[in-house]
Design a protein around this motif. Structure first.
Motif, PDB file in Angstrom:
ATOM      1  N   ASN A   1      31.729  55.669 -18.738  1.00 50.83           N
ATOM      2  CA  ASN A   1      30.370  55.166 -18.486  1.00 50.83           C
ATOM      3  C   ASN A   1      29.374  56.306 -18.438  1.00 50.83           C
ATOM      4  O   ASN A   1      28.295  56.231 -19.026  1.00 50.83           O
ATOM      5  N   SER A   2      29.751  57.396 -17.725  1.00 49.14           N
ATOM      6  CA  SER A   2      28.836  58.535 -17.608  1.00 49.14           C
ATOM      7  C   SER A   2      28.632  59.202 -18.961  1.00 49.14           C
ATOM      8  O   SER A   2      27.515  59.571 -19.310  1.00 49.14           O
ATOM      9  N   LEU A   3      29.709  59.359 -19.708  1.00 51.65           N
ATOM     10  CA  LEU A   3      29.593  60.014 -21.018  1.00 51.65           C
ATOM     11  C   LEU A   3      28.708  59.174 -21.943  1.00 51.65           C
ATOM     12  O   LEU A   3      27.864  59.708 -22.670  1.00 51.65           O
ATOM     13  N   ASN A   4      28.882  57.857 -21.879  1.00 49.02           N
ATOM     14  CA  ASN A   4      28.064  56.971 -22.723  1.00 49.02           C
ATOM     15  C   ASN A   4      26.602  56.982 -22.305  1.00 49.02           C
ATOM     16  O   ASN A   4      25.702  56.914 -23.147  1.00 49.02           O
ATOM     17  N   GLN A   5      26.409  57.071 -21.006  1.00 51.18           N
ATOM     18  CA  GLN A   5      25.036  57.130 -20.477  1.00 51.18           C
ATOM     19  C   GLN A   5      24.257  58.294 -21.113  1.00 51.18           C
ATOM     20  O   GLN A   5      23.066  58.197 -21.371  1.00 51.18           O
ATOM     21  N   TYR A   6      24.968  59.392 -21.371  1.00 49.62           N
ATOM     22  CA  TYR A   6      24.329  60.570 -21.975  1.00 49.62           C
ATOM     23  C   TYR A   6      24.549  60.634 -23.491  1.00 49.62           C
ATOM     24  O   TYR A   6      24.236  61.625 -24.123  1.00 49.62           O
ATOM     25  N   GLN A   7      25.123  59.575 -24.050  1.00 52.27           N
ATOM     26  CA  GLN A   7      25.382  59.483 -25.498  1.00 52.27           C
ATOM     27  C   GLN A   7      26.116  60.706 -26.037  1.00 52.27           C
ATOM     28  O   GLN A   7      25.727  61.301 -27.053  1.00 52.27           O
ATOM     29  N   VAL A   8      27.159  61.082 -25.303  1.00 52.18           N
ATOM     30  CA  VAL A   8      27.942  62.264 -25.665  1.00 52.18           C
ATOM     31  C   VAL A   8      28.638  62.054 -27.018  1.00 52.18           C
ATOM     32  O   VAL A   8      29.234  61.013 -27.270  1.00 52.18           O
TER      33      VAL A   8
END
Ligand code: GRF
Length: 205
Positions: A78-85
């Motif tokens: 979720n966190s990685l997606n939030q930052y569009q990694v």
């Protein structure tokens, strides 16, 4: 049109010297990327301080707060997606990845390992090298797949093992090389120059 900047997410567990080297490489324009988020499974990881000092968002996500690896990794995701990694970087992350993260980032996860793979996989690779009596060890940057330290190799650098070496002295000498090699491998990715064929990495011109 210029390529958009490669967005990195970095997973750490400890000291964070590789993270620091990547931050420096970005500042020095040797690496065209942006570290969007640093996530640690260990609240005491010094790497968190390094990220904060450099104004990079951090998150502590502890496995013990979850019932399963899947739940834990979903929160990381979720966190990685939030930052569009775009690319996930393991930098001294001391946990084996599960299917949730592996499936979400196919051939988009890199790790650095302190030996010349496939020799000395797993923990204490420098001690394994000394105990075995090899004359040469080094470090490897590789893509991560379901096999521990077994994914396609991107770059390697050799380091001599000296007769008087201890685990610490060899680790230090390897670490100097790690700090250059990781940025180099990520930069190749950023330039779109890494292709995988038959489980091997081809570096294109
Ligand atoms: C490095 O030796 C790296 O190769 C291994 O873990 C260590 C992490 O060190 N995967 P640091 O936290 O980057 O200083």
């Amino acid at each position: 049109m210029e390529k958009p900047l490669l967005k990195l997410g970095v997973l750490i567990s400890g000291r964070g010297s590789n993270l620091k080297a990547l931050i420096e490489a970005i500042k020095n324009k040797e690496l065209n990327a942006k570290i969007c988020i640093v996530i640690s499974n260990n609240p005491k990881a010094y790497g968190l301080r390094i990220a904060e000092t450099n104004s990079i968002p951090t998150k502590i996500i502890e496995p013990k707060q979850f019932n399963s690896l899947e739940e834990y990794e979903k929160i990381i995701l979720n966190s990685l997606n939030q930052y569009q990694v775009d690319l996930l970087i393991l930098a001294g992350y001391m946990k084996v990845l599960g299917p949730t993260l592996l499936k979400a980032f196919p051939n988009k996860i890199m790790n650095i390992h302190p030996s010349l793979l496939p020799s000395f996989r797993g923990l204490h690779a420098q001690k394994q090298a000394i105990d075995f009596g090899v004359r040469c060890s080094g470090c490897t940057v590789h893509f991560v797949n379901e096999e521990l330290d077994g994914g396609p190799i991107i770059l390697q650098e050799a380091v001599p093992v000296l007769p008087k070496d201890t685990d610490d002295s060899l680790s230090e000498r390897i670490l100097v090389k790690e700090h250059k090699l990781y940025a180099k491998a990520i930069q190749l990715y950023a330039e779109g120059r890494l292709k995988i064929k038959n489980n091997k990495v081809i570096i294109t011109e």
